[in-house]
Design a protein around this motif. Structure first.
Motif, PDB file in Angstrom:
ATOM      1  N   LYS A  62       0.616  -1.445   0.066  1.00  0.00           N
ATOM      2  CA  LYS A  62       0.007  -0.003  -0.029  1.00  0.00           C
ATOM      3  C   LYS A  62       1.037   1.094   0.011  1.00  0.00           C
ATOM      4  O   LYS A  62       0.585   2.128   0.803  1.00  0.00           O
ATOM      5  N   SER A 121       2.041   4.732  -1.086  1.00  0.00           N
ATOM      6  CA  SER A 121       1.710   5.899  -2.085  1.00  0.00           C
ATOM      7  C   SER A 121       2.970   6.788  -1.763  1.00  0.00           C
ATOM      8  O   SER A 121       3.425   6.970  -0.752  1.00  0.00           O
ATOM      9  N   TRP A 136       3.216  10.989  -2.602  1.00  0.00           N
ATOM     10  CA  TRP A 136       2.638  12.305  -2.922  1.00  0.00           C
ATOM     11  C   TRP A 136       3.629  13.205  -3.276  1.00  0.00           C
ATOM     12  O   TRP A 136       4.642  13.575  -2.474  1.00  0.00           O
ATOM     13  N   ARG A 157      -0.188  12.395  -6.994  1.00  0.00           N
ATOM     14  CA  ARG A 157       0.075  11.171  -6.413  1.00  0.00           C
ATOM     15  C   ARG A 157       0.745  10.314  -7.458  1.00  0.00           C
ATOM     16  O   ARG A 157       0.382   9.892  -8.457  1.00  0.00           O
ATOM     17  N   ASN A 189       0.226   5.177  -6.009  1.00  0.00           N
ATOM     18  CA  ASN A 189      -1.167   5.083  -5.629  1.00  0.00           C
ATOM     19  C   ASN A 189      -1.390   3.864  -4.944  1.00  0.00           C
ATOM     20  O   ASN A 189      -1.967   2.864  -5.832  1.00  0.00           O
ATOM     21  N   ASP A 190      -1.194   3.575  -3.788  1.00  0.00           N
ATOM     22  CA  ASP A 190      -1.654   2.518  -2.813  1.00  0.00           C
ATOM     23  C   ASP A 190      -1.166   1.100  -3.584  1.00  0.00           C
ATOM     24  O   ASP A 190      -1.943   0.127  -3.707  1.00  0.00           O
ATOM     25  N   GLU A 229       2.899   6.992   2.431  1.00  0.00           N
ATOM     26  CA  GLU A 229       2.080   5.923   3.242  1.00  0.00           C
ATOM     27  C   GLU A 229       2.462   4.618   2.724  1.00  0.00           C
ATOM     28  O   GLU A 229       3.220   4.479   1.460  1.00  0.00           O
ATOM     29  N   GLY A 257       0.649   5.402 -11.352  1.00  0.00           N
ATOM     30  CA  GLY A 257       1.004   4.904  -9.759  1.00  0.00           C
ATOM     31  C   GLY A 257       0.467   3.995  -9.373  1.00  0.00           C
ATOM     32  O   GLY A 257       0.735   3.424  -8.225  1.00  0.00           O
ATOM     33  N   ALA A 258      -0.177   3.072 -10.147  1.00  0.00           N
ATOM     34  CA  ALA A 258      -0.988   1.850  -9.551  1.00  0.00           C
ATOM     35  C   ALA A 258      -0.676   0.494 -10.621  1.00  0.00           C
ATOM     36  O   ALA A 258      -0.288   0.786 -11.703  1.00  0.00           O
TER      37      ALA A 258
END
Ligand code: ADP
Ligand code: MG
Length: 282
Positions: free
Chosen positions: A36, A38, A40, A45, A48-49, A95, A258-259
Motif C-alpha cells: 500500500k 503511496s 505524494w 500522487r 497510488n496504494d 504512506e 501510480g498503480a
C-alpha cells in the motif's frame, strides 16, 4: 527492533565475496515487499496504494539465490522510476511500507544502508567516470573497505580481484580493461555500469531502462546479460522495449498512474483490456 533494521549494527560481515551471514532474510521466499505504498509530490500522487511482491528463489547455494526476474512496464509518468526511488531510499513513501526481505525496513534506512544491505541500482543515464579506465571504474565501485588504501592499483585485495574478474567476465569488457571509459560505446558504458553494480555484490538489482539508446546487437547482448545475472540475483527491470522484454521476461508488472494495472506473462498482460486501453493503445 531497531537493531535488526540497522545493517551496521552487529551484522557480522563474513568476508568480501561471501554472503553476509545475517544479511537480508528471505526465508519466506520474498525479496521485496511493498504494501500500500503511496508517494505524494504536493497534491500529485505518483504512486497510488501500490502493493508489489518480488520473489526470491532458494537461498541455499553459496554464491546466492536464484532470483526472480521481474519486468515493469508502463507509460511515461506511470511511476516506474518513483518506485525504484522508494526501493532505494531516494524517495520516502508518504504512506505504506517497504521491506527488503523480512528484516530491512527500507523507509528507515539511508540510501547507503540500503545499498549495503544488498540492493543495487542502475540509473537511466550511465554515470561512469569517462576519464578513468574500465578497471579503475570497477575498482572505484568496490565497497570502500575493499579498495586498497595505499597504492590503489598496484596491490589488489584478493577478494576485490575476484570481484573484478567476475564482473569483467560477466560484462565482457576484458579487452577494454585499460581503456578510458569515455571511449566506450553507449551500450558498453551501460554494461560497465552494471559491472560497477556487481562489484558491490548486490542481491537485488534494479535496472531502469537498460536498453534505451542501444543498438539491436547491444540490446541482444544486454538480454543475455540479464539472463546470466538472473542465475545469482533477483532482478527488477523497467523497460519499454517489448522485444527485449519478450526475450527476458517471466512475470511482467504493468504500472499506470501510480498503480498496478496488470500482472502476468507478457502475452497475458498484452491481451489485457485495461493494458491495451491505457498503455499499448487500442
Ligand atoms: P516513469 O518512470 O514511469 O516515467 P516517474 O516515476 O518518473 O514515471 O514519474 C511519475 C510521476 O511523478 C510523473 O508525473 C512525474 O512528473 C512525477 N514526479 C516524479 N518525481 C517527482 C518529484 N520529485 N517532484 C514532483 N513530481 C515528480
Ligand atoms: Mg522513468
Amino acid at each position: 527492533m531497531s537493531e535488526i533494521l540497522q545493517p551496521h549494527g552487529g551484522h557480522a560481515t563474513e568476508g568480501y565475496g561471501r554472503p553476509k551471514e545475517q544479511g537480508a532474510d528471505f526465508t519466506h521466499g520474498i525479496a521485496l515487499y511493498l504494501e500500500k505504498v503511496s508517494v505524494w509530490f504536493d497534491a500529485f500522487r505518483a504512486l497510488n496504494d501500490l502493493s508489489l511482491y518480488i520473489e526470491e528463489g532458494e537461498l541455499r547455494c553459496i554464491i546466492g539465490p536464484n532470483g526472480e526476474l521481474r519486468c515493469i512496464i508502463g507509460p511515461n509518468g506511470a511511476g516506474k522510476t518513483t518506485l525504484m526511488d522508494v526501493i532505494t531510499g531516494k524517495t520516502r513513501p508518504t504512506e505504506g511500507t517497504a521491506f527488503f526481505g523480512q528484516n530491512y525496513d527500507l523507509a528507515k534506512m539511508s540510501t547507503e544502508q540500503i545499498a549495503e544491505a544488498g540492493i543495487g541500482r542502475k540509473f537511466q543515464k550511465p554515470t561512469v567516470f569517462e576519464n578513468f579506465t574500465v578497471m579503475e571504474n570497477l575498482l572505484l565501485a568496490a565497497p570502500k573497505d575493499k579498495r586498497v588504501k595505499k597504492s590503489f592499483f598496484s596491490k589488489l585485495d584478493p577478494d576485490a580481484q575476484n570481484a573484478l574478474d567476475e564482473s569483467l567476465t560477466q560484462i565482457r569488457l576484458q579487452e577494454f580493461i585499460n581503456k578510458p571509459a569515455g571511449l566506450l560505446s553507449h551500450g558498453q558504458k551501460q554494461w560497465l555500469e552494471i559491472g560497477m553494480l556487481l562489484m558491490q555484490r548486490p542481491k537485488l538489482i534494479l535496472l531502469d531502462e537498460p536498453v534505451a539508446g542501444m543498438t539491436d546487437a547491444e540490446t541482444e547482448r544486454t538480454a543475455e546479460l540479464c539472463l546470466e545475472l538472473k542465475k545469482n540475483h533477483t532482478l527488477v527491470v523497467v523497460e519499454h522495449d517489448m522485444s527485449f522484454i519478450d526475450t527476458i521476461s517471466e512475470k511482467v508488472t504493468v504500472l499506470a498512474q501510480g498503480a498496478i494495472l496488470a500482472e502476468g506473462t507478457l502475452a497475458e498482460v498484452q491481451a489485457n483490456e485495461d493494458v491495451i486501453e491505457k498503455y499499448l493503445g487500442r
